[in-house]
Design a protein around this motif. Structure first.
Motif, PDB file in Angstrom:
ATOM      1  N   HIS B 441     -35.767  84.735  83.560  1.00  0.00           N
ATOM      2  CA  HIS B 441     -37.219  84.781  83.790  1.00  0.00           C
ATOM      3  C   HIS B 441     -37.900  83.932  82.725  1.00  0.00           C
ATOM      4  O   HIS B 441     -37.319  83.666  81.670  1.00  0.00           O
TER       5      HIS B 441
ATOM      6  N   ASP C 112     -52.056  92.004  86.752  1.00  0.00           N
ATOM      7  CA  ASP C 112     -51.055  92.373  87.762  1.00  0.00           C
ATOM      8  C   ASP C 112     -51.551  93.552  88.606  1.00  0.00           C
ATOM      9  O   ASP C 112     -51.423  93.545  89.830  1.00  0.00           O
ATOM     10  N   THR C 252     -43.420  85.567  97.311  1.00  0.00           N
ATOM     11  CA  THR C 252     -43.300  85.929  95.905  1.00  0.00           C
ATOM     12  C   THR C 252     -44.283  85.084  95.089  1.00  0.00           C
ATOM     13  O   THR C 252     -44.322  83.868  95.253  1.00  0.00           O
ATOM     14  N   GLU C 254     -46.497  84.723  91.122  1.00  0.00           N
ATOM     15  CA  GLU C 254     -46.609  85.156  89.731  1.00  0.00           C
ATOM     16  C   GLU C 254     -47.944  84.685  89.184  1.00  0.00           C
ATOM     17  O   GLU C 254     -48.516  83.696  89.637  1.00  0.00           O
ATOM     18  N   HIS C 328     -45.358  85.600  80.962  1.00  0.00           N
ATOM     19  CA  HIS C 328     -44.668  86.166  82.123  1.00  0.00           C
ATOM     20  C   HIS C 328     -44.670  87.682  81.998  1.00  0.00           C
ATOM     21  O   HIS C 328     -44.494  88.220  80.922  1.00  0.00           O
ATOM     22  N   TYR C 331     -42.533  88.965  88.631  1.00  0.00           N
ATOM     23  CA  TYR C 331     -42.869  88.372  89.919  1.00  0.00           C
ATOM     24  C   TYR C 331     -43.348  89.481  90.844  1.00  0.00           C
ATOM     25  O   TYR C 331     -42.799  90.582  90.837  1.00  0.00           O
TER      26      TYR C 331
END
Lengths: 340, 476, 340, 476
Positions: B441, C112, C252, C254, C328, C331
């Motif tokens: 990731h 998110d 998907t 992000e 990050h 996902y």
């Protein structure tokens, strides 16, 4: 070594013109354009043509015909009229060449090229191995960076590509510093062994080429490896192979570029909006029904479309443009092989 | 390149070194002086212990550096790779089994739960327990073990033994724990010659503000858009501690010119340039030119009685000190750290050399350079363009980098009015990926600052169309 | 069904106070703070404390002690002095709650959460299943979005977490719309079958839970599935499972957020720079030797640090801040199950 | 939610539909009227053919929509999955073998090279051959086959057969080719009720500029930072074609208030709101208020003789036409498309209803809302804050979204001066990933525009510290 036997084909470079300082070359910095020079005809943003200037030839392009006769003797950077508009005559650079070259394959974006050169720690004198040659876009950038004392070995499995790039190198005065090789590096390795300072891989299965890359790198100096892959699965296998063959400082990075356009910023108060609506778009004068067509037109003019408007000083802003942009090209995995 | 590499294959006093722990995050660039105690990311060793050894991989035992063969790394990797062919769970079970076999102090109650725990990561499954509280090995124990020359992997094994909470963790936190502990106690490091990549990384992570947030990818873009290669004539304004200057000088490879515009009487605050330790041939293209000469429109003499700029006293002082600490001083010369009033012969000679270089630089500017690079942090690029752009050769490249967008927009407007073409305004996101089996990731967090890049080509103002129209019958 | 048998434990919700309109609740919009209310004590950016206001209690925090007595009767949004500084008293919202809650696990970022709600197509009346409950941060956002007529079933394998969030729901007036369940959804599925409009998964092996998610979703209405995973390998397996179990519109995505700080923009001309150097930093007044310490201090004040300076109107700019940011989290894979 | 879902389970005239091809990229939102010919991403069908059928998956044969069971998709997926358990190379060889067996027209010379070609993707290996030139099936053939009801997979097989260049391609271009062809000729589509997710996607990819580049993730952030849920009182300025308004009204679920500030005499240019077809209960929270009332500080009567704003004539006309095409008009009412001079009874009644709603809205503004949302495209947020911020309740949330950073910076400065707290200025990158076995990577290109988000909380100006100081002995 088995390598020499398995080697498919090497095209030997002819260095006839390399010693002549007046021979056409990407490194020539004369004031005026001479016959035999490669010139970039800049039509508008995003539209350029590379030509080798030769009396009697004519370039046909968007703005009509341009006879080479009229180019010879013009200063570099000149604006010149063709039959249906004007164009600019620019010196070749690796960036302009990559925009203008005949594309035989997909080519790397400028931002990836730029980072690859940094990650290879390239400089004049470096010996670099590359695979695949493709359209020779990166090859030109690498060759220009290692000149005049280094060397680029560029490998491809396709002989026609190799032949073409070899001819281009000749035309561009880069023959002395380059050796195009027809060879599958994944199977047969690189043209040199224990010799180079950096290896760049843009191959479907980089993990197969990595042991060969380790072999190609100078044992006494060590060297750098950079691998470009679009898919994360390729990266995973490549990283594993790099670790296995003794590379250190293994890191994978990606770049997502963003291009902007400079436009007038039109702001209105609530009262102004109430009075006249937002017929004045936020930042540009396109919008409404036909905006798709207008968008296309603006896109063609690209970042310079601002030029056609009067930019009120200090009242400008930059907007992301075009709306649709590249969001991925590939992952760059780079690593160091230490000297032994 | 070959010469410089073979010239000094062993580390000696006075050289600059780039230090990076294996699996460490930061690069430290420093100059090796006698009796230096080096400390970096929990790593400590005597600088003297690397003298006379080849650049490369070292293991540090009892604060002494010992060269380590890369084969050692490969062996370990092969071992690890052969076990990671199995899915992660298997590895984890092995580790757990090993831990359980070796130690009696583990409470057995939750073994089963852990063994059956899912393989992959879920943030919600991450317990935020405080490690240190559950650690049975005390800090003193650890230090004692290290003093005794225990290797890192042995030490980590002991730490895992000693950690009661270990087997109640999820796989994510276990692997994170091992990694963290390995990193913390890892005694392996690379000691390399500084390269632009390493210097750039070092300053970017440590001091991004001082190099105008310039990242390696954007440094690459500056060189690419400016078209830097051997034999090019470049004029450069650099507010990035010499990072861009060093990159340009390296690419010139000793042929061509890099006119470096600087404030004050000598080029200072360019530690990145000095860290590269360029030899005389490569350095020969570096031509510093005083801003005051540019502003005056001619070369000025050195005013020995009154430096022609004022130091902002305290601020500047502390900066000089810091720069010394950062090894800004070029070894073997007194530039940078020397007092500004020079009296001795050697100093006069150096000043004359500087004046000669500056003269060459000023001549080049007047003759017309092929490329103008402005890497700015606080200075308005338009104020530089106004002086330098008119003198550029036609067809030359202009690249402006800055951490702020607005000054670049203003420069864009300015260039549009001057009929510059091929204009591009870009920035880019740069992200590091973690690539590990079943744990791939993007990095969860990293430095994200950067800057914007404006590039253009100077075109000659349009010729009189009459002239052309005469030649074409069907001219528009 | 086997499911009912295997179900580990259900904690039944007590809805004693839900019918009382004056009972403490996240939905209450009185002007002034009353005893029993949950209040967010806002200390500075990034530092908040959630308290249940009760006479006799005292909050100890960065700016000293704050006796609840003095809070009761104050209007929401008030600034109030504690023993060593002042703080603000804010109404609870799911965003402020997620910043203030006692963290038992890592929690999802606000950006998110925000997207998850959109992707679930949540609204009052929706029936949603969630796993895992974790610290209950997203659970609160979900519960507030489905209220007053929908329902949230939130599942976790850890009974203590479930118990805690159940108590929080009670305190916050959310008991009626929530059912916390101790259950491993990967093994035993969800508390409801053929009933819900959306399922959210934040589990290590989402592919194991996906068939159960398909079962939980209403057959006549269809529904939405959203799965959060940090690693790409989890996403790959999840996507495969979604396709296999009949989900469509599988995508998907992000998010990489970027936070800014507003600062003065200091620009200088080349002549000014020559005269006085760049002691004036580009945009802020930190820099030089101690800038690391100063940076830390500014970070603490966060985005609002601008407040302590005099912002010269119109001369401000936004800089990316802090320099190090999350790049990050995970996902988000989302998909639709059509009605049958 | 249950009611609305079960209420109308079959498609009928007058409803809005969201159409998306399977594996297609764009969502089309439109209103179903009789005799509509629908055309979307190479898909063509008669609108009439969906009437009376349930929402869901359709297959289009000869321009007629037939419901398709999801099981069909699952079956195909299982088949595909079982073959893709093998590494890609095997799949490719199978495909190649099949192609070679079925066709005689393939030149065999390069077979071996292709079969041995590497499995994964390299851009440099991508040949840029022009497909159509090498395609033996003519366009007419294809159309004829489609007319005959040939299924997509059959058609693709035929195309692959007919493409001489197929087996000289690399795997990348092969899979790309199959995918492209499948997409082009795919005759499967989802026809669903519009949801905010689908409407948002539709406008963002088609017309980002008109919705101020508002992406779904940032729409989510607006709702989250504003804290929208049932029973909330919200004031809203919306320059996103009603997208934000629709999202707020949906989250209120029929309880609470959404005061929608609009120009002109009626709320117009809110096609996103109309596409949601909210029922009466949900719509009851929607309270449009004229900007002119806000500016005047009181409710104004309708001036029937002179509309109190001017249309920018041509531009506005074409916009209205377009909006009709885009089904901005709410079915069953004349709002939006109706002339501004209304005379009949029904119109008078509607006007009175609007005045009543507006009165409620104005009252709420004066009483103090709990949340202010400004989703702006061209209007300076400060000019809105100046009117509305002072009236907000203390502790209320303020969220400002806009495609440009500078106006938000100005709003930030303004709010700082008003002692607003918990201020955050953010944007975010949003990227779609392709997830396929051995071909996982972020999408190569996509829409990247977005906006910036400023959020804050209104705090009460500080009370006199004297008052507090009296109570604490140890006050600071």
């Amino acid at each position: 070594m088995a390598k020499a036997v398995e080697r498919l084909k090497t095209t030997e470079s002819v260095d006839s013109n390399a010693t002549d300082p007046n021979a056409p070359s990407f490194f020539k910095y004369e004031d005026r354009i001479e016959e035999g020079d490669t010139a970039i005809v800049y039509v508008c943003f995003g539209v350029t043509h590379a030509i080798v200037v030769k009396r009697g030839m004519t370039l046909a392009m968007k703005y009509g015909a341009l006879r080479h006769e009229f180019i010879i003797g013009k200063p570099w950077g000149s604006r010149i009229s063709a039959t249906a508009g004007y164009v600019y005559l620019l010196r070749p650079s690796s960036e302009l060449w990559s925009r203008s070259l005949p594309r035989r394959t997909q080519i790397l974006y400028t931002h990836d090229c730029a980072l690859i050169l940094q990650l290879l720690e390239i400089k004049p004198g470096s010996v670099i191995c590359e695979s695949g040659t493709g359209s020779g876009s990166l090859s030109h950038a690498l060759a220009m960076a290692v000149a005049p004392t280094g060397h680029l070995y560029t490998h491809d499995i396709d002989e026609s590509r190799t032949k073409t790039v070899e001819q281009e190198f000749k035309t561009h005065g880069l023959s002395e510093v380059t050796t195009p090789v027809v060879q599958d590096v994944c199977k047969y390795g690189f043209f040199v062994s224990n010799a180079c300072d950096g290896v760049f891989l843009d191959v479907p299965a980089p993990w197969e080429a990595i042991p060969h890359a380790a072999d190609a790198i100078s044992r006494s100096r060590g060297g750098r490896l950079v691998s470009f892959s679009p898919c994360i699965e390729q990266v995973q296998r490549a990283c594993e192979a790099m670790r296995k063959f003794g590379f250190v400082q293994i890191e994978t990075v990606e770049i997502v570029p963003r291009t902007y356009k400079v436009v007038q910023q039109n702001r209105q108060s609530l009262a102004e909006f109430n009075e006249s609506g937002d017929s004045l778009a936020a930042t540009t004068n396109f919008g409404g029904r036909d905006h798709r067509k207008r968008k296309a037109k603006i896109e063609e003019n690209g970042a310079e479309s601002g030029k056609s408007w009067t930019l009120a000083s200090g009242n400008c802003t930059a907007i992301t443009f075009p709306y649709n942009q590249p969001t991925h090209s590939g992952y760059l995995t780079h690593a160091t092989l230490l000297p032994v | 390149m070959d010469e410089s590499h073979s010239r000094d294959s062993l580390i000696k006093y006075g050289v600059f070194l780039a230090l990076q722990k294996i699996d460490g995050e930061h690069v430290k660039v420093f100059r090796l002086t006698p009796k230096l105690k080096i400390s970096h990311e929990k790593l400590k060793f005597d600088g003297d212990s690397v003298v006379g050894k080849p650049y490369g991989l070292f293991e540090i035992v009892s604060e002494q550096c010992q060269p380590l063969a890369v084969e050692k790394l490969i062996e370990e990797e092969v071992e690890q790779a052969s076990s990671s062919v199995e899915p992660d769970a298997a590895v984890v079970k092995e580790v757990l089994a090993a831990v359980l076999k070796q130690t009696d102090s583990v409470e057995g109650s939750t073994d089963e739960q852990t063994a059956a725990s899912p393989v992959a990561i879920a943030p919600s499954a991450l317990r935020l327990a405080v490690d240190e509280a559950r650690q049975e090995l005390t800090q003193e124990n650890v230090l004692a073990l290290k003093k005794n020359g225990t290797t890192t992997s042995e030490l980590v094994a002991k730490l895992v033994e000693g950690n009661k909470a270990y087997n109640t963790r999820t796989v994510f936190s276990q692997s994170k724990y091992i990694k963290r502990k390995t990193q913390k106690h890892s005694d392996r490091a690379l000691i390399l010659r500084p390269t632009l990549r390493l210097i750039s990384s070092s300053y970017y992570t440590k001091d991004a503000d001082r190099i105008a947030n310039l990242r390696i990818d954007q440094l690459g873009m500056i060189l690419q858009m400016a078209g830097i290669h051997y034999n090019k004539n470049v004029v450069l304004f650099d507010q990035t501690l010499g990072l861009v200057t060093a990159a340009v000088v390296e690419r010139l490879g000793g042929k061509g010119k890099c006119v470096h515009i600087h404030r004050g009487s000598i080029a200072q605050s360019i530690p990145c340039f000095h860290s590269m330790s360029f030899d005389e041939k490569i350095s020969s293209t570096f031509l510093p030119v005083r801003i005051s000469c540019l502003l005056a429109g001619k070369q000025l003499p050195y005013d020995t009685n009154r430096p022609n700029y004022k130091e902002g006293p305290e601020e500047k002082k502390s900066k000089v000190e810091e720069d010394v600490e950062m090894n800004e001083v070029k070894p073997g010369t007194s530039e940078g750290g020397a007092p500004f009033y020079e009296v001795d012969e050697a100093a006069l000679k150096r000043r004359q050399d500087r004046l000669d270089s500056e003269k060459l630089g000023l001549e080049l500017i007047d003759r017309g350079a092929d490329s103008l690079i402005i890497a700015t942090r606080t200075v308005d690029p338009v104020s530089i363009l106004e002086i330098l752009y008119p003198k550029l050769r036609s067809g030359s490249t202009v690249v402006i980098y800055g951490p702020q967008l607005k000054p670049l927009i203003d420069a864009y407007e300015w260039l549009v009015k001057k009929n510059a073409i091929h204009m591009q305004l870009v920035d880019q996101m740069y992200r590091v990926q973690q690539v590990l089996p079943d744990r791939t990731h993007p990095m969860m967090s990293q430095h994200v600052v950067g800057g914007f890049l404006l590039s253009a080509i100077k075109a000659i103002p349009p010729p009189q169309t009459v002239e052309i129209a005469q030649k074409f019958e069907n001219a528009d």
